[in-house]
Motif scaffolding. Sequence first.
Motif, PDB file in Angstrom:
ATOM      1  N   ARG A  39      39.504  28.458  52.591  1.00  0.00           N
ATOM      2  CA  ARG A  39      40.194  29.642  53.108  1.00  0.00           C
ATOM      3  C   ARG A  39      41.079  30.207  52.004  1.00  0.00           C
ATOM      4  O   ARG A  39      41.964  29.517  51.486  1.00  0.00           O
ATOM      5  N   ARG A  40      40.859  31.456  51.664  1.00  0.00           N
ATOM      6  CA  ARG A  40      41.546  32.042  50.514  1.00  0.00           C
ATOM      7  C   ARG A  40      43.059  32.109  50.701  1.00  0.00           C
ATOM      8  O   ARG A  40      43.821  32.000  49.731  1.00  0.00           O
ATOM      9  N   ASP A  84      37.689  24.658  55.280  1.00  0.00           N
ATOM     10  CA  ASP A  84      37.144  25.472  56.366  1.00  0.00           C
ATOM     11  C   ASP A  84      35.905  24.774  56.916  1.00  0.00           C
ATOM     12  O   ASP A  84      34.813  24.857  56.334  1.00  0.00           O
TER      13      ASP A  84
END
Length: 399
Positions: free
Chosen positions: A154-155, A161
């Motif tokens: 997840r950025r 994730d």
Amino acid sequence: MSRHMAGQAPKTRGSRRVNLVEVSATKLMPIIAARVGGCVSLGQGVPSFATPPHIVDAVSRTLREDPASGKYSLQPGMPALRKAIASVLDREKGLRYSPESEIAVTVGAMEALLCAILAFVDRGDEVILPAPCYASHIEQVQLAEGVPVFASLRRADWSLDAEAVRRAITPRTKAIVLCSPGNPTGTVFDEADMAAVCELAMAHDLLVISDETYDYVTYGRPMPTSPATYPGMRERSVVINSFSKKYALTGWRVGYMAAAEPLMADLLKIHDASAICAPTPAQHAALAALSGPQDVVDDMRQALERRRDLCCRRLDELRDYFDYVAPGGAFYIMARYKFSDAPSMEVATRLIEEARVITIPGGSFGPGGEGHLRLSFGGEESEIEEAFARIGRWVKAKA
């Protein structure tokens, strides 16, 4: 006369395997910097600490007094060291492995990782790598002629994730590699996310290779849970760790792998073919590290936390040029640069040539890493300060 003409170049060329692999940017950038000269480093992940004196003294004494200390050990490692490793795994992680048949000492964690990949990955097998990920995980899968399949972190916070991992699974998936705290992001994976990925491994009959090299260095949180502790996971996990960073033994090259006996039997075949055994003096160093005072680890962890805070402060001062996610562990930050649209290799190379600062291009760590630079805060505070002073002057001159 030989059928080969005298002086004719032999028709040798690299194997298909070697042609799939490149020297990682982590090793390449210091080589470029050596040609330039006068550089300071935020690059390679080697903490600045010297090997603790009590370890050096113990090994020196053993080399003088024990003639066997310069000879091969048993293939899986010295029994006393394997027993000590088993005790640490039980005490710190609740993992119970037989020191006789389920623990092996290796030439650093790197050899243990390679053993795991070569033992279980065939040509065309897919290995899921949550990315950005350690570049050598990618290279080792390719060396086995496997296929790296990236599942994006997840950025917003580089967290694991599980849904991205689920989407990455195909009938050819063989294994998942997990690393927490992570290199290059410094992320400590959340337990719920880790549990969800372990459930996927169970449901799809996948091996989990757990790189736990940085488990000892977290900031304001406990040691992360090993995937092998989740229900049903012990039989499908290879737990890998290293003495290199924790005890300032990077040059001694000693680590270990732990796995259920059927898995270990295959791992040892690769270990025997590649290394025979880990260097015996290095094993004595590891034993001295485990049996000696542990306050040295606490001291190094506290120093790294101060360096992390320094690195974050300096990045905050350059907020017009970088943003980042503060790491929860390890000693790396993935900093997104905002001053250029150029590829990270170009930016990192220019930083060396024009600012005399080593960083690692984020693109080398797989999808999600491009547009970033990995910064290591393993160096002395004075070196970190000087590196950021040079970076600051450089980006401001470009603005």
